[in-house]
Design a protein around this motif. Structure first.
Motif, PDB file in Angstrom:
ATOM      1  N   VAL A   1      10.842   6.917   0.044  1.00  0.00           N
ATOM      2  CA  VAL A   1       9.628   6.267   0.552  1.00  0.00           C
ATOM      3  C   VAL A   1       9.385   4.947  -0.182  1.00  0.00           C
ATOM      4  O   VAL A   1       9.057   3.917   0.429  1.00  0.00           O
ATOM      5  CB  VAL A   1       8.410   7.198   0.405  1.00  0.00           C
ATOM      6  N   MET A   2       9.561   4.956  -1.492  1.00  0.00           N
ATOM      7  CA  MET A   2       9.393   3.726  -2.268  1.00  0.00           C
ATOM      8  C   MET A   2      10.391   2.659  -1.831  1.00  0.00           C
ATOM      9  O   MET A   2      10.064   1.470  -1.757  1.00  0.00           O
ATOM     10  CB  MET A   2       9.553   4.029  -3.758  1.00  0.00           C
ATOM     11  N   GLY A   3      11.626   3.088  -1.532  1.00  0.00           N
ATOM     12  CA  GLY A   3      12.630   2.139  -1.070  1.00  0.00           C
ATOM     13  C   GLY A   3      12.260   1.506   0.259  1.00  0.00           C
ATOM     14  O   GLY A   3      12.410   0.297   0.447  1.00  0.00           O
ATOM     15  N   LEU A   4      11.769   2.312   1.191  1.00  0.00           N
ATOM     16  CA  LEU A   4      11.321   1.771   2.482  1.00  0.00           C
ATOM     17  C   LEU A   4      10.228   0.735   2.283  1.00  0.00           C
ATOM     18  O   LEU A   4      10.252  -0.345   2.882  1.00  0.00           O
ATOM     19  CB  LEU A   4      10.817   2.908   3.374  1.00  0.00           C
ATOM     20  N   ALA A   5       9.258   1.073   1.432  1.00  0.00           N
ATOM     21  CA  ALA A   5       8.125   0.177   1.221  1.00  0.00           C
ATOM     22  C   ALA A   5       8.561  -1.108   0.539  1.00  0.00           C
ATOM     23  O   ALA A   5       8.208  -2.218   0.969  1.00  0.00           O
ATOM     24  CB  ALA A   5       7.055   0.883   0.397  1.00  0.00           C
ATOM     25  N   TYR A   6       9.354  -0.987  -0.526  1.00  0.00           N
ATOM     26  CA  TYR A   6       9.733  -2.184  -1.262  1.00  0.00           C
ATOM     27  C   TYR A   6      10.719  -3.035  -0.467  1.00  0.00           C
ATOM     28  O   TYR A   6      10.692  -4.267  -0.551  1.00  0.00           O
ATOM     29  CB  TYR A   6      10.330  -1.813  -2.623  1.00  0.00           C
ATOM     30  N   GLY A   7      11.584  -2.389   0.305  1.00  0.00           N
ATOM     31  CA  GLY A   7      12.494  -3.147   1.159  1.00  0.00           C
ATOM     32  C   GLY A   7      11.746  -3.982   2.173  1.00  0.00           C
ATOM     33  O   GLY A   7      12.078  -5.148   2.416  1.00  0.00           O
ATOM     34  N   MET A   8      10.719  -3.386   2.789  1.00  0.00           N
ATOM     35  CA  MET A   8       9.885  -4.136   3.725  1.00  0.00           C
ATOM     36  C   MET A   8       9.181  -5.284   3.016  1.00  0.00           C
ATOM     37  O   MET A   8       9.131  -6.414   3.510  1.00  0.00           O
ATOM     38  CB  MET A   8       8.835  -3.203   4.348  1.00  0.00           C
ATOM     39  N   TYR A   9       8.677  -5.011   1.821  1.00  0.00           N
ATOM     40  CA  TYR A   9       7.945  -6.032   1.074  1.00  0.00           C
ATOM     41  C   TYR A   9       8.835  -7.217   0.710  1.00  0.00           C
ATOM     42  O   TYR A   9       8.510  -8.365   1.001  1.00  0.00           O
ATOM     43  CB  TYR A   9       7.359  -5.422  -0.208  1.00  0.00           C
TER      44      TYR A   9
ATOM     45  N   LEU B   1       0.827  -1.210   0.000  1.00  0.00           N
ATOM     46  CA  LEU B   1       0.000   0.000   0.000  1.00  0.00           C
ATOM     47  C   LEU B   1       0.865   1.266   0.000  1.00  0.00           C
ATOM     48  O   LEU B   1       0.616   2.212  -0.763  1.00  0.00           O
ATOM     49  CB  LEU B   1      -0.929  -0.010   1.205  1.00  0.00           C
ATOM     50  N   ILE B   2       1.894   1.295   0.842  1.00  0.00           N
ATOM     51  CA  ILE B   2       2.781   2.464   0.898  1.00  0.00           C
ATOM     52  C   ILE B   2       3.487   2.670  -0.441  1.00  0.00           C
ATOM     53  O   ILE B   2       3.632   3.796  -0.928  1.00  0.00           O
ATOM     54  CB  ILE B   2       3.803   2.315   2.036  1.00  0.00           C
ATOM     55  N   PHE B   3       3.901   1.567  -1.052  1.00  0.00           N
ATOM     56  CA  PHE B   3       4.572   1.669  -2.350  1.00  0.00           C
ATOM     57  C   PHE B   3       3.647   2.305  -3.383  1.00  0.00           C
ATOM     58  O   PHE B   3       4.060   3.167  -4.162  1.00  0.00           O
ATOM     59  CB  PHE B   3       5.023   0.288  -2.825  1.00  0.00           C
TER      60      PHE B   3
END
Length: 446
Positions: A360-368, A336-338
């Motif tokens: 922000v995209m990096g944080l989201a995709y890294g978590m994913y 969702l964040i991505f």
């Protein structure tokens, strides 16, 4: 549990060589028993080998996917709209190859006999043939030849990647899933970062642009292939026939709903990602108004920021998911964040704002990426056919890679005139929201 210990709790299986094929790099590791999840921790040097293998495959593939194909298309094109069309023409057939050969490669590696084991031959041969496909792209005089080269590169790389991913299911115990998944995510992002900066260095040299990453891939992937201890089939219990071929590309989502929902979530975030990354250079040139050299440098810087934040998120999320035993909420929130970050690109009117969105995209995709692989390994329908099942799952990577260039090219060229990214990025947001919702319906994983 090694294959030489089959008498202790396992019925003797005449189709399995009792000795197996030991790893040729590093201290000898136990040979996994086919279809049985290992319970012994893998040492740090093996995990480092996993990261090398992931970096090798992705540094050669993601450079073209994120930058190099667009740069090659720019050499052949005379207008932004033509560049977008050439990019779409070149990318789409390769993604179809990835769709077919990831699933097919996993099934074939499950059935492979020979003294080198099931996975190792395909890992090495696949990455060598991928390099040939990249060479064809580098010297291609037209979009059609580019498409042929990318088809070959994707087909053979996905044969290698299917065997690589299946080897993780063969080798890892469940309590290392999250940590290794996080490190694999970091390796993937490091590969994208390295590929992007290599593209920046070789923008004016098409041969080096494609072949330097290919050479790195051959070395790193071969090192990993020699580090894995392999079970050896002396006879295939399941001959590869027409029924096997057809079922290679299918796992019933009604019978295995959690696997199907995980598949749907992966499809949607990859679709959201590729709707942007396929046209990232065009975004920099036509939305932010940069020239090609500046656009390439800005993309490289953005990917560096993306990678740094992604690495932090991967380490934390993988560790947290193992400690708490929770996967799906982290996966759903990250998707969702991505998607929201993708939409925010519409409002990024400066390079600095673009860099903030990349973070922000990096944080989201890294978590994913840190948690998704762990989630998938827990919902595999049949561990003895891990190659087939992971191949089917990886179709959720390949299908949107095929669909996104065609859809994105249409939205950008026809609704955006080659310069307006509104329709493209709103579609990416919608895809991500759907992926997050699908993930939350998974029942078998917390």
């Amino acid at each position: 549990m090694t294959s030489t210990q089959q008498g202790s709790g396992f019925a003797p299986d005449p189709t399995i060589d009792l000795q197996g094929s030991p790893n040729l790099i590093g201290p000898k590791l136990p040979i996994p028993h086919l279809g049985i999840q290992p319970d012994a921790h893998k040492p740090w040097w093996y995990i480092a080998g996993v990261m090398l293998g992931q970096i090798g495959i992705f540094i050669a593939l993601m450079g073209p996917a994120t930058v190099s194909l667009q740069l090659k298309a720019g050499v052949l094109a005379s207008t932004p709209a033509e560049q977008a069309s050439i990019t779409a023409i070149a990318v789409a057939p390769g993604a179809i190859a990835a769709l077919i050969f990831n699933a097919l490669g996993g099934r074939i590696s499950d059935r492979t006999t020979g003294g080198l084991g099931r996975r190792r031959p395909w890992i090495i041969a696949g990455v060598v043939m991928m390099s040939l496909g990249l060479l064809i792209i580098a010297i291609a005089p037209s979009a059609v030849v580019m498409a042929i080269g990318w088809f070959l590169a994707q087909a053979t790389a996905n044969m290698a990647f299917a065997s690589f991913t299946a080897s993780l299911a063969d080798q890892l115990p469940a309590n290392q899933y999250g940590k290794v998944s996080g490190l694999v995510g970091i390796a993937q992002n490091l590969a994208v970062l390295g590929a992007t900066w290599l593209a920046t260095a070789f923008t004016a040299n098409m041969l080096a642009l494609f072949m330097v990453p290919a050479a790195i891939a051959i070395v790193l992937v071969t090192v990993y292939a020699l580090m894995i201890p392999e079970p050896v089939l002396v006879k295939n219990k399941h001959p590869f026939n027409l029924v096997e071929l057809v079922t290679t590309f299918w796992r019933n989502p009604i019978k295995f709903p959690d696997f199907g929902l995980a598949w749907g979530g992966r499809f949607m975030i990859i679709l959201a990602s590729y709707l942007f990354t396929t046209f990232r250079i065009l975004y920099m040139e036509n939305h932010l108004g940069l020239d090609t050299q500046s656009a390439t440098l800005a993309v490289a810087t953005g990917v560096t920021i993306y990678t740094a934040t992604s690495m932090v998120a991967s380490l934390v999320a993988g560790w947290v998911s193992d400690v708490l035993g929770r996967r799906k909420i982290l996966v759903a929130v990250s998707i969702l964040i991505f998607g929201i970050a993708t939409y925010l690109l519409l409002h990024a009117d400066t390079v600095s704002a673009f860099y903030m969105v990349e973070a922000v995209m990096g944080l989201a995709y890294g978590m994913y990426i840190a948690v998704d692989l762990a989630l998938v390994l827990e919902v595999l329908p049949n561990r003895e056919e891990a190659g087939k099942d992971l191949g089917v799952f990886n179709m959720a990577n390949a299908l949107p890679q095929s669909f996104a260039p065609a859809l994105g090219g249409f939205l950008l060229a026809n609704l955006g005139g080659g310069t307006d990214f509104t329709a493209l990025l709103v579609t990416a947001l919608i895809a991500a929201v759907i992926g997050a919702v699908l993930t939350m319906f998974i029942r078998g994983v917390k």
